[in-house]
Design an enzyme around this catalytic site. Structure first.
Site, mmCIF file in Angstrom:
data_model
loop_
_atom_site.group_PDB
_atom_site.id
_atom_site.type_symbol
_atom_site.label_atom_id
_atom_site.label_comp_id
_atom_site.label_asym_id
_atom_site.label_seq_id
_atom_site.Cartn_x
_atom_site.Cartn_y
_atom_site.Cartn_z
ATOM 1 N N ASP A 142 0.757 -1.288 -0.178
ATOM 2 C CA ASP A 142 0.110 0.057 0.023
ATOM 3 C C ASP A 142 0.879 1.211 0.076
ATOM 4 O OD1 ASP A 142 -2.672 -0.838 -0.124
ATOM 5 O OD2 ASP A 142 -2.452 -1.619 1.864
ATOM 6 N N HIS A 160 -5.058 3.015 3.484
ATOM 7 C CA HIS A 160 -4.966 1.587 3.686
ATOM 8 C C HIS A 160 -3.882 1.213 4.569
ATOM 9 C CE1 HIS A 160 -7.336 1.020 -0.504
ATOM 10 N NE2 HIS A 160 -8.196 1.359 0.308
ATOM 11 N N TYR A 186 -3.541 -0.604 8.725
ATOM 12 C CA TYR A 186 -2.839 -1.560 9.181
ATOM 13 C C TYR A 186 -2.285 -1.347 10.342
ATOM 14 C CZ TYR A 186 -3.785 -4.206 4.972
ATOM 15 O OH TYR A 186 -4.518 -4.661 4.030
ATOM 16 N N GLU A 234 -9.621 -1.817 -3.677
ATOM 17 C CA GLU A 234 -8.711 -2.315 -4.564
ATOM 18 C C GLU A 234 -9.247 -2.726 -5.806
ATOM 19 O OE1 GLU A 234 -5.910 -1.279 -3.827
ATOM 20 O OE2 GLU A 234 -5.182 -1.727 -1.697
ATOM 21 N N HIS A 263 -9.601 0.013 -8.094
ATOM 22 C CA HIS A 263 -8.524 0.341 -8.495
ATOM 23 C C HIS A 263 -7.958 -0.475 -9.724
ATOM 24 C CE1 HIS A 263 -7.597 2.289 -4.369
ATOM 25 N NE2 HIS A 263 -8.488 2.819 -4.891
#
Length: 325
Positions: A73, A107, A111, A198, A201
Site C-alpha cells: 500500500d 489503507h 494496518y 482495490e 482500482h
C-alpha cells in the site's frame, strides 16, 4: 531556497467535470468517493478477545501478513498511483489517480490502527523489521518499482494492475480465513473495505491500459501481451515462495496458492487478457469466497459506504427543552 532541480508543470487548465472525454472517469470517481471510509471508524478493539485465542505463531503470522500489505500500500500510494498521473489522457483521469493514491495511504494507515490496537510495541517493531529483511517481499517490491520508475506508461499500468488485483491477495487470504472461523471479524470488515477499494482500482487502471492499447500498433500490442504474461509468471513464482514462507507453518499454503491463481486470472481479465490458470487450479475454499462476499456474517455492503462494523455518528437537531432532565 531549493537547491536541486525540480520540474514543474508550467501551465494547468481548470478541470471541468461538466465536460467529460471519458464517462468512466466520473463513474469511477463517484464510486470511490461514495466508498470513502477511515480506519478510525472501525471498532477493531472488539477483536481483542478473539486475538487472545490465537497462538503466538498465529499472531506472528497475522502481523507479518499485514506488514507485507502495508508495504504494498505504501508503494502504491507514494509511487505507483502517482506514477500514472503524467500519462493520463484526461484531467479527470489524473483526478482519479490522486484519489487512488490517497486511499492507498489510508489503507497503509489501517494496518497501523490494527497493530496499535492488538499488539505491543515490541511486536510491531519485530514485524516491520521482518518486512525489511524478507527477501521475497522485498523482491516483489523491487520488481514493480522498476516499472513504476521506468519510461513506458503502458507497462506501468500492467504492473499497477497486477499489484492491485493480484499481489495483495496472499495477504488478504488470512483475515478472510480468520473471519470464516468467527475470529477477528471487525478486522476482516476493515479488510473488506480495502478489498472493495482495490477491486475498483484494479478495474480502472486495467481499463485505462486497454484504452491505451487502442493507440498502438499490432506489433506493440503483441509485445505488451507477452510482457504481461512474463511479468505475471515472475511475480507468481516469487509469490509462491513468499506464501510458503508465511503459511507452511499453519498448513494453508496450498489453499492460498489457489486463491493467488484465482486472482491472477482476475487481474488478467482487468487487462483484457484471457485467464492463465485452469478452473481446477483456482477452486478457492468456499469458506473464503463466502467471507469475501457482501453477504458475509459482517453484512458488508460493497456498494455502499461501509460494512456493519463501520461507525458514523448521526447529527440530530435538538431544542433547548431536549436538555431538561
Amino acid at each position: 531556497m531549493l537547491t536541486g532541480k525540480m520540474k514543474l508543470i508550467d501551465r494547468v487548465s481548470a478541470i471541468n467535470w461538466n465536460w467529460l472525454q471519458d464517462d468512466k472517469d466520473a463513474e469511477v470517481w463517484d464510486r470511490l468517493t461514495g466508498n470513502f471510509w477511515l480506519p478510525e471508524k472501525v471498532p477493531v478493539s472488539n477483536d481483542l478477545p478473539s486475538w487472545g485465542t490465537l497462538t503466538a505463531s498465529e499472531k506472528q503470522l497475522t502481523m507479518r501478513v499485514f506488514t507485507g500489505l502495508t508495504l504494498l500500500d505504501t508503494i502504491q500510494g507514494t509511487v505507483g498511483a502517482v506514477s500514472l498521473i503524467p500519462d493520463a489522457l484526461t484531467p479527470h483521469e489524473e483526478a482519479v489517480y490522486t484519489n487512488i493514491a490517497f486511499m492507498e495511504s489510508v489503507h497503509a494507515k489501517s494496518y497501523s490502527s490494527i497493530f496499535s490496537t492488538l499488539c505491543s510495541t515490541a511486536e510491531i517493531d519485530e514485524a516491520f523489521r521482518w518486512s525489511e529483511e524478507n527477501n521475497n517481499l522485498q523482491r516483489k517490491a523491487k520488481i514493480v518499482m522498476e516499472y513504476y520508475r521506468g519510461d513506458e506508461p503502458l507497462k506501468r499500468k500492467v504492473a499497477s494492475t497486477l499489484l492491485e488485483s493480484f499481489l495483495f491477495y496472499s495477504g488478504f487470504y488470512l483475515p478472510m480465513y480468520w473471519s470464516s472461523r468467527a475470529k477477528l471479524t471487525n478486522t476482516a470488515d476493515m479488510i473488506r473495505l480495502i478489498i472493495r477499494d482495490e477491486a475498483v482500482h484494479g478495474y480502472y487502471i486495467g481499463y485505462k491500459f486497454q484504452r491505451g492499447l487502442v493507440l498502438v500498433d499490432d506489433a506493440r500490442r503483441a509485445e505488451l501481451k507477452e510482457y504481461t504474461y512474463e511479468l505475471l509468471f515472475e511475480l507468481y513464482d516469487n509469490e509462491v515462495e513468499y506464501t510458503q514462507d508465511l503459511y507452511d507453518r499453519v498448513g494453508l499454503t496450498e489453499d492460498v496458492k489457489k486463491f493467488l491463481r484465482y486472482n491472477a486470472n482476475k487481474a488478467l481479465m482487468n487487462l483484457g487478457y484471457e485467464a492463465l490458470f485452469p478452473r481446477d487450479e483456482t477452486d478457492v475454499n468456499p469458506a473464503i469466497l463466502s467471507a469475501l462476499s457482501p453477504n458475509a456474517d459482517e453484512n458488508h455492503d460493497f456498494f455502499s459506504g461501509s460494512g456493519s462494523s463501520y461507525v458514523i455518528g448521526k447529527a440530530v437537531v435538538t431544542e433547548d427543552e431536549d436538555w431538561d432532565f
